[in-house]
Write an enzyme that holds these catalytic residues in place. Sequence first.
Site, PDB file in Angstrom:
ATOM      1  N   GLY A  35       0.825  -1.200   0.000  1.00  0.00           N
ATOM      2  CA  GLY A  35       0.000   0.000   0.000  1.00  0.00           C
ATOM      3  C   GLY A  35       0.862   1.254   0.000  1.00  0.00           C
ATOM      4  O   GLY A  35       2.024   1.220  -0.392  1.00  0.00           O
ATOM      5  N   HIS A  41       4.470   2.282  -8.091  1.00  0.00           N
ATOM      6  CA  HIS A  41       3.477   1.197  -8.117  1.00  0.00           C
ATOM      7  C   HIS A  41       2.552   1.362  -9.340  1.00  0.00           C
ATOM      8  O   HIS A  41       2.200   0.386  -9.998  1.00  0.00           O
ATOM      9  CB  HIS A  41       2.594   1.244  -6.863  1.00  0.00           C
ATOM     10  N   GLN A 157      15.332  -7.897  -3.769  1.00  0.00           N
ATOM     11  CA  GLN A 157      14.021  -8.552  -3.600  1.00  0.00           C
ATOM     12  C   GLN A 157      13.554  -9.167  -4.920  1.00  0.00           C
ATOM     13  O   GLN A 157      13.044 -10.299  -4.946  1.00  0.00           O
ATOM     14  CB  GLN A 157      13.007  -7.522  -3.100  1.00  0.00           C
TER      15      GLN A 157
HETATM   16  O1  PAF Z   1       8.072  -4.478  -2.007  1.00  0.00           O
HETATM   17  C1  PAF Z   1       7.114  -4.573  -1.230  1.00  0.00           C
HETATM   18  O2  PAF Z   1       6.259  -3.689  -1.149  1.00  0.00           O
HETATM   19  C2  PAF Z   1       7.008  -5.812  -0.346  1.00  0.00           C
HETATM   20  O3  PAF Z   1       8.259  -6.260   0.057  1.00  0.00           O
HETATM   21  C3  PAF Z   1       6.178  -6.941  -0.984  1.00  0.00           C
HETATM   22  C4  PAF Z   1       6.848  -7.474  -2.242  1.00  0.00           C
HETATM   23  C5  PAF Z   1       4.790  -6.443  -1.328  1.00  0.00           C
HETATM   24  C6  PAF Z   1       6.045  -8.114  -0.003  1.00  0.00           C
HETATM   25  O4  PAF Z   1       5.412  -7.727   1.178  1.00  0.00           O
END
Ligand code: PAF
Length: 282
Positions: A35, A41, A157
Site C-alpha cells: 500500500g 506502483h 528482492q
Molecule cells: O516491495 C514490497 O512492497 C514488499 O516487500 C512486498 C513485495 C509487497 C512483499 O510484502
Amino acid sequence: MNHPPIVLRTISDLRANTASWHSEGLTVGMIPTMGALHDGHLALVAEARRRVDRIVATIFVNPAQFAPTEDFGAYPRTEASDVAKLAALGVEAVFVPTAQEMYPVGHATTISLAGPALGLETDFRPHFFTGVATVVGKLLIGGFPDIAMFGEKDYQQLLVVRQMVADLHLPTEIVGLPTVRETDGLALSSRNAYLSPEERRTAASLPEVLNETAAAIRAGGNAGEACRAGLAKLKSVGFRPDYLELRNALTLAAPTPGDAGPLRLLVAAWLGKTRLIDNIAV
Ligand code: PAF
C-alpha cells in the site's frame, strides 16, 4: 468511468476470483504491494495493463518482513486512497487480507533462502527476505497469476522472488520494471514520506553518489576504491551508510576480477530515522 475494483479479503476469494478469470480464458497479472501507493506502483499497474486482461493488486503490510525494532507500526496505511488510485487505472480486483488471514494462529511454515538472498540487505535485516518470500509465495499460490510485477528499486528482492519462483516451480512470470524517480533522482518509495524537508533535500545525494560511483567504475576505476569514496561522500552529507557495493547483476555474488557482468551497484543508507535503498546498472 472505471468500475471500482472488487475488494477481496480471503485467500479463498482471491483463488476463486482468479480461477473464474482463467476459466473465461483471460490472463491475470498480480501486483504485490504494502500500500501507500506512489507512481512507481502505478507504473507497474500500467505495464500490467499492457500485458494481461485482468489485474489484481494486493495491499498487505506484511509483519513477517519487519524486525521488532523496525517501522511496522509507523508504516503508512492508506487503503481508501490506494483503492481509489487503482480504480482510476481500471484495476479489477484488490486483495486486502488481515494478518490473521495470511498468518492464522499456528502458522509454522516459512521459505528458507540462499543464492541472491545472501549478503547486502540480509547482513542488516536478517529476517527480511524470509518474510518477503513467504508472503509473496503465499500470494502467488493463493492467486496463481500468469505474471507478477515488481520494481527494480528493490533489486535484491526482485532476484530473490525470481529465484523462489523458479525453485518452487510456480507458474508465474516475474516481471521487473525500472525504478521511477523524482526529478532530482531520488527513487520513489513509500518511506520517503518519513523524511523531513531538510532530509528530503539531502536524500538527492544518494542517487548522485550512485551515479558518480558507477561512472568511476565504468571509466575503469577500481571498484573498491570507488565504493569507499562514495561511502565517504554519503557520510559527509549526513547519511549513515549500511553498504555501497558492486555485485554481479544476475546472481548478486561479489564480482570476480574480469567479471563479464552485467554488474549492479547497490546502496542502503540511513538518513535520520529513515533507511533508503537504491541501485543502478553499471
Ligand atoms: O516491495 C514490497 O512492497 C514488499 O516487500 C512486498 C513485495 C509487497 C512483499 O510484502
